[in-house]
Each structure stands twice: as structure tokens, then as C-alpha cells.
Scaffold this motif. Structure first.
Motif, PDB file in Angstrom:
ATOM      1  N   VAL A 110      36.300  35.577  41.061  1.00  0.00           N
ATOM      2  CA  VAL A 110      35.561  35.803  39.496  1.00  0.00           C
ATOM      3  C   VAL A 110      35.508  35.297  38.427  1.00  0.00           C
ATOM      4  CG1 VAL A 110      35.667  38.087  38.171  1.00  0.00           C
ATOM      5  CG2 VAL A 110      35.990  38.315  40.128  1.00  0.00           C
ATOM      6  N   VAL A 111      37.032  34.498  38.523  1.00  0.00           N
ATOM      7  CA  VAL A 111      37.005  33.713  36.780  1.00  0.00           C
ATOM      8  C   VAL A 111      36.110  32.550  37.041  1.00  0.00           C
ATOM      9  CG1 VAL A 111      38.657  31.936  35.593  1.00  0.00           C
ATOM     10  CG2 VAL A 111      38.945  34.484  37.241  1.00  0.00           C
ATOM     11  N   GLY A 112      35.673  31.507  38.288  1.00  0.00           N
ATOM     12  CA  GLY A 112      35.226  31.150  38.784  1.00  0.00           C
ATOM     13  C   GLY A 112      33.426  31.363  38.499  1.00  0.00           C
ATOM     14  N   ASP A 113      33.193  32.248  38.646  1.00  0.00           N
ATOM     15  CA  ASP A 113      31.671  32.638  38.554  1.00  0.00           C
ATOM     16  C   ASP A 113      31.551  32.869  37.225  1.00  0.00           C
ATOM     17  OD1 ASP A 113      31.311  32.207  41.178  1.00  0.00           O
ATOM     18  OD2 ASP A 113      31.244  34.562  41.798  1.00  0.00           O
ATOM     19  N   ALA A 114      32.122  33.019  36.750  1.00  0.00           N
ATOM     20  CA  ALA A 114      32.305  33.744  34.997  1.00  0.00           C
ATOM     21  C   ALA A 114      31.894  32.353  33.613  1.00  0.00           C
ATOM     22  CB  ALA A 114      33.370  34.299  34.773  1.00  0.00           C
ATOM     23  N   PRO A 115      30.669  32.940  33.274  1.00  0.00           N
ATOM     24  CA  PRO A 115      30.304  32.137  32.087  1.00  0.00           C
ATOM     25  C   PRO A 115      31.583  31.192  31.279  1.00  0.00           C
ATOM     26  CG  PRO A 115      29.739  33.788  31.617  1.00  0.00           C
ATOM     27  CD  PRO A 115      30.183  34.279  32.821  1.00  0.00           C
ATOM     28  N   GLY A 116      32.126  31.908  31.275  1.00  0.00           N
ATOM     29  CA  GLY A 116      33.237  31.477  30.227  1.00  0.00           C
ATOM     30  C   GLY A 116      34.412  32.052  30.738  1.00  0.00           C
ATOM     31  N   PRO A 117      35.587  32.466  29.519  1.00  0.00           N
ATOM     32  CA  PRO A 117      36.964  32.414  30.250  1.00  0.00           C
ATOM     33  C   PRO A 117      36.725  34.319  29.814  1.00  0.00           C
ATOM     34  CG  PRO A 117      37.037  31.388  28.108  1.00  0.00           C
ATOM     35  CD  PRO A 117      35.665  31.364  28.303  1.00  0.00           C
ATOM     36  N   VAL A 118      38.120  34.543  30.728  1.00  0.00           N
ATOM     37  CA  VAL A 118      37.504  36.105  30.950  1.00  0.00           C
ATOM     38  C   VAL A 118      39.336  36.772  30.959  1.00  0.00           C
ATOM     39  CG1 VAL A 118      35.558  36.133  32.530  1.00  0.00           C
ATOM     40  CG2 VAL A 118      38.431  35.670  33.403  1.00  0.00           C
ATOM     41  N   ARG A 119      38.876  37.825  30.794  1.00  0.00           N
ATOM     42  CA  ARG A 119      40.521  38.745  30.490  1.00  0.00           C
ATOM     43  C   ARG A 119      40.502  39.507  31.323  1.00  0.00           C
ATOM     44  NH1 ARG A 119      42.093  38.518  25.428  1.00  0.00           N
ATOM     45  NH2 ARG A 119      40.942  38.575  23.922  1.00  0.00           N
ATOM     46  N   ALA A 120      41.687  39.649  31.941  1.00  0.00           N
ATOM     47  CA  ALA A 120      41.897  40.722  33.120  1.00  0.00           C
ATOM     48  C   ALA A 120      40.960  41.499  33.410  1.00  0.00           C
ATOM     49  CB  ALA A 120      43.533  40.829  32.872  1.00  0.00           C
ATOM     50  N   LYS A 121      40.781  42.937  31.874  1.00  0.00           N
ATOM     51  CA  LYS A 121      40.226  44.026  32.387  1.00  0.00           C
ATOM     52  C   LYS A 121      39.053  43.770  32.396  1.00  0.00           C
ATOM     53  CE  LYS A 121      39.234  43.920  27.299  1.00  0.00           C
ATOM     54  NZ  LYS A 121      39.588  44.697  25.673  1.00  0.00           N
ATOM     55  N   GLN A 122      38.518  42.418  32.319  1.00  0.00           N
ATOM     56  CA  GLN A 122      37.013  41.945  32.783  1.00  0.00           C
ATOM     57  C   GLN A 122      37.280  41.349  34.507  1.00  0.00           C
ATOM     58  OE1 GLN A 122      36.918  39.097  30.384  1.00  0.00           O
ATOM     59  NE2 GLN A 122      35.312  40.064  29.468  1.00  0.00           N
ATOM     60  N   VAL A 123      38.217  41.066  34.569  1.00  0.00           N
ATOM     61  CA  VAL A 123      38.390  41.181  36.498  1.00  0.00           C
ATOM     62  C   VAL A 123      38.647  42.317  37.361  1.00  0.00           C
ATOM     63  CG1 VAL A 123      39.828  39.893  38.025  1.00  0.00           C
ATOM     64  CG2 VAL A 123      39.611  38.884  36.100  1.00  0.00           C
ATOM     65  N   ALA A 124      39.355  42.984  36.708  1.00  0.00           N
ATOM     66  CA  ALA A 124      40.285  44.593  37.600  1.00  0.00           C
ATOM     67  C   ALA A 124      38.831  44.525  37.808  1.00  0.00           C
ATOM     68  CB  ALA A 124      40.445  45.053  36.512  1.00  0.00           C
ATOM     69  N   PRO A 125      37.754  45.651  37.231  1.00  0.00           N
ATOM     70  CA  PRO A 125      36.975  45.812  38.665  1.00  0.00           C
ATOM     71  C   PRO A 125      36.209  45.735  39.062  1.00  0.00           C
ATOM     72  CG  PRO A 125      36.683  46.381  35.261  1.00  0.00           C
ATOM     73  CD  PRO A 125      37.296  45.167  35.702  1.00  0.00           C
ATOM     74  N   ARG A 126      35.501  44.073  38.983  1.00  0.00           N
ATOM     75  CA  ARG A 126      34.468  42.399  39.677  1.00  0.00           C
ATOM     76  C   ARG A 126      35.538  42.682  40.605  1.00  0.00           C
ATOM     77  NH1 ARG A 126      33.854  40.565  34.068  1.00  0.00           N
ATOM     78  NH2 ARG A 126      31.608  40.945  33.685  1.00  0.00           N
ATOM     79  N   ILE A 127      36.691  43.454  41.441  1.00  0.00           N
ATOM     80  CA  ILE A 127      37.250  42.695  42.368  1.00  0.00           C
ATOM     81  C   ILE A 127      37.286  44.042  43.192  1.00  0.00           C
ATOM     82  CG2 ILE A 127      38.851  40.690  41.931  1.00  0.00           C
ATOM     83  CD1 ILE A 127      41.612  42.300  41.275  1.00  0.00           C
ATOM     84  N   GLY A 128      37.567  45.795  42.570  1.00  0.00           N
ATOM     85  CA  GLY A 128      36.929  46.404  43.175  1.00  0.00           C
ATOM     86  C   GLY A 128      38.135  47.479  42.625  1.00  0.00           C
ATOM     87  N   LEU A 129      39.140  47.421  41.776  1.00  0.00           N
ATOM     88  CA  LEU A 129      39.993  48.254  41.249  1.00  0.00           C
ATOM     89  C   LEU A 129      39.665  48.511  39.927  1.00  0.00           C
ATOM     90  CD1 LEU A 129      43.092  45.328  41.088  1.00  0.00           C
ATOM     91  CD2 LEU A 129      42.684  47.496  42.759  1.00  0.00           C
ATOM     92  N   PRO A 130      40.298  49.926  39.666  1.00  0.00           N
ATOM     93  CA  PRO A 130      39.196  51.109  38.638  1.00  0.00           C
ATOM     94  C   PRO A 130      40.504  50.721  37.208  1.00  0.00           C
ATOM     95  CG  PRO A 130      41.480  51.510  39.818  1.00  0.00           C
ATOM     96  CD  PRO A 130      41.073  50.817  40.801  1.00  0.00           C
ATOM     97  N   ALA A 131      39.535  50.535  35.743  1.00  0.00           N
ATOM     98  CA  ALA A 131      39.575  50.225  34.952  1.00  0.00           C
ATOM     99  C   ALA A 131      40.426  51.054  34.100  1.00  0.00           C
ATOM    100  CB  ALA A 131      39.150  49.898  33.689  1.00  0.00           C
ATOM    101  N   GLU A 132      41.692  50.881  34.702  1.00  0.00           N
ATOM    102  CA  GLU A 132      43.180  51.967  34.074  1.00  0.00           C
ATOM    103  C   GLU A 132      44.183  50.775  34.206  1.00  0.00           C
ATOM    104  OE1 GLU A 132      44.699  54.029  37.849  1.00  0.00           O
ATOM    105  OE2 GLU A 132      42.675  54.889  37.534  1.00  0.00           O
ATOM    106  N   THR A 133      44.676  51.010  33.206  1.00  0.00           N
ATOM    107  CA  THR A 133      45.977  50.419  32.480  1.00  0.00           C
ATOM    108  C   THR A 133      47.123  49.707  33.626  1.00  0.00           C
ATOM    109  OG1 THR A 133      46.013  51.775  30.343  1.00  0.00           O
ATOM    110  CG2 THR A 133      47.732  50.379  30.790  1.00  0.00           C
ATOM    111  N   GLY A 134      47.284  50.641  34.523  1.00  0.00           N
ATOM    112  CA  GLY A 134      48.401  49.661  35.331  1.00  0.00           C
ATOM    113  C   GLY A 134      47.567  48.912  36.400  1.00  0.00           C
ATOM    114  N   LYS A 135      46.806  49.433  37.407  1.00  0.00           N
ATOM    115  CA  LYS A 135      45.904  47.762  37.219  1.00  0.00           C
ATOM    116  C   LYS A 135      45.246  46.833  36.771  1.00  0.00           C
ATOM    117  CE  LYS A 135      45.062  51.232  40.832  1.00  0.00           C
ATOM    118  NZ  LYS A 135      46.524  51.084  41.967  1.00  0.00           N
ATOM    119  N   ILE A 136      44.573  47.186  35.267  1.00  0.00           N
ATOM    120  CA  ILE A 136      44.670  45.919  34.849  1.00  0.00           C
ATOM    121  C   ILE A 136      46.245  45.399  34.593  1.00  0.00           C
ATOM    122  CG2 ILE A 136      43.955  45.176  32.083  1.00  0.00           C
ATOM    123  CD1 ILE A 136      42.298  47.394  32.491  1.00  0.00           C
ATOM    124  N   GLU A 137      47.204  45.757  34.577  1.00  0.00           N
ATOM    125  CA  GLU A 137      48.613  44.591  34.388  1.00  0.00           C
ATOM    126  C   GLU A 137      48.999  44.114  35.385  1.00  0.00           C
ATOM    127  OE1 GLU A 137      49.821  44.245  31.772  1.00  0.00           O
ATOM    128  OE2 GLU A 137      48.353  45.073  30.534  1.00  0.00           O
TER     129      GLU A 137
END
Length: 178
Positions: free
Chosen positions: A114-141
Motif C-alpha cells: 500500500v505504501v509503495g503504490d501510494a503517489p506520496g506519503p501516507v498516514r495510518a488512517k489511509q493504510v488501514a482500510p486498504r489492508i482490509g481493516l475498518p477505519a476504527e481508532t483501535g485498528k488505525i493505531e
């Protein structure tokens, strides 16, 4: 004289009641103490068993872990001020030239992709849904923790706090490879 005996009997009744309360509390504390001693005993056995198993798995590399004996009853805990050392398998190895993401656990491989395919720097909240996790605080952390682990181990860079990119060292090395 009758009033003196009444005062003594009243005092005796109060003291007897306090003694009974203290005896009940002592029995309760004794029961709790025995339960804690039993738990301590189980933890000591668990630690010894884990050390023995790890030494088999890691070809006796766990033997250098200091053994801490349990103190006699009433003494300080054997773990107070003790240096903690963990012996075992490192699930996210430090990146070295030539090392491929395939050595990582699947979730870390997904994060790198996910980080390699991104056009620029990414945040954890952007990565979590792309690896199949819900965008919940615990999963993002949890994802943030994994991202930071990948930074520490040289797989990713954190350009500014909270922004992750592929490691410059990995990019440089893979572009120099045939």
C-alpha cells in the motif's frame, strides 16, 4: 459497683467485636495471600517451561537469559528492578540489501505494498482500510504501530511525523540491482 462492671462489659463487647472483625479480615487476607502465592508459583513454572522450550527451538540461545529465583515468603518480588529480555523469533527483521518483503508476515507485506503504490506519503488512517481493516481508532493505531515498526527496522521512512514512505535505502538498492 454495678456501673463499673457494666462499663467493663460494654468495653469488652466492643473489643470482642473488633477482634472478630480483625480475625475475619485476617482470614480473608490469608486466603488472598495463598491465591497470590499460587499464581506466583504458576508464573515461575511457566517461565521455566518457556525458557526450556525456547532453548530447544533456538539451539540453546535462551541460556544467556538470567534466571531469577523466587524470594522467600515476605521478601521483595524477584521482578523488582529486573532487566527484561525477550528471546524468540523476530517477526519483522531489520531490512538488509537483497531482502525481499516476502520474509515479512502477510500484514506487513500488505502495508509495504500500500505504501509503495501510494503517489506520496501516507498516514495510518489511509493504510488501514486498504489492508482490509475498518477505519476504527483501535485498528488505525495498530496499523500505526506496524508502520513505525517497519520504519525502525528500515523497511519504511517516516518523512514527517505520521507520514510514511518507502525506505530511501530500499529504493536506492533496488534501482541499482540488475
Amino acid at each position: 459497683m454495678g456501673s463499673l462492671f457494666e462499663v467493663i462489659e460494654a468495653e469488652e463487647a466492643e473489643v470482642r467485636e473488633r477482634v472478630e472483625q480483625l480475625e475475619e479480615r485476617l482470614a480473608e487476607l490469608t486466603e488472598r495471600l495463598e491465591a497470590e502465592r499460587e499464581r506466583l508459583s504458576r508464573l515461575v513454572i511457566t517461565r521455566e517451561t518457556a525458557r526450556a522450550l525456547l532453548s530447544r527451538v533456538t539451539d540453546d540461545s535462551a541460556a544467556d537469559v538470567p534466571v531469577r529465583e523466587a524470594p522467600p515468603a515476605g521478601k521483595r518480588s524477584p521482578f523488582e528492578g529486573a532487566e527484561r529480555r525477550v528471546v524468540g523469533v523476530l517477526s519483522v527483521p531489520k531490512w538488509q540489501p537483497g531482502m525481499e518483503p516476502g520474509v515479512l508476515p502477510r500484514v506487513y507485506q500488505d502495508i509495504l505494498e500500500v505504501v509503495g503504490d501510494a503517489p506520496g506519503p501516507v498516514r495510518a488512517k489511509q493504510v488501514a482500510p486498504r489492508i482490509g481493516l475498518p477505519a476504527e481508532t483501535g485498528k488505525i493505531e495498530g496499523t500505526r504501530s506496524k508502520l513505525k515498526r517497519l520504519v525502525v527496522r528500515g523497511w519504511l521512512d517516516e518523512t514527517t511525523p505520521g507520514l510514511f514512505t518507502p525506505s530511501d535505502a530500499r529504493k536506492t538498492h533496488s534501482s541499482n540491482s540488475p
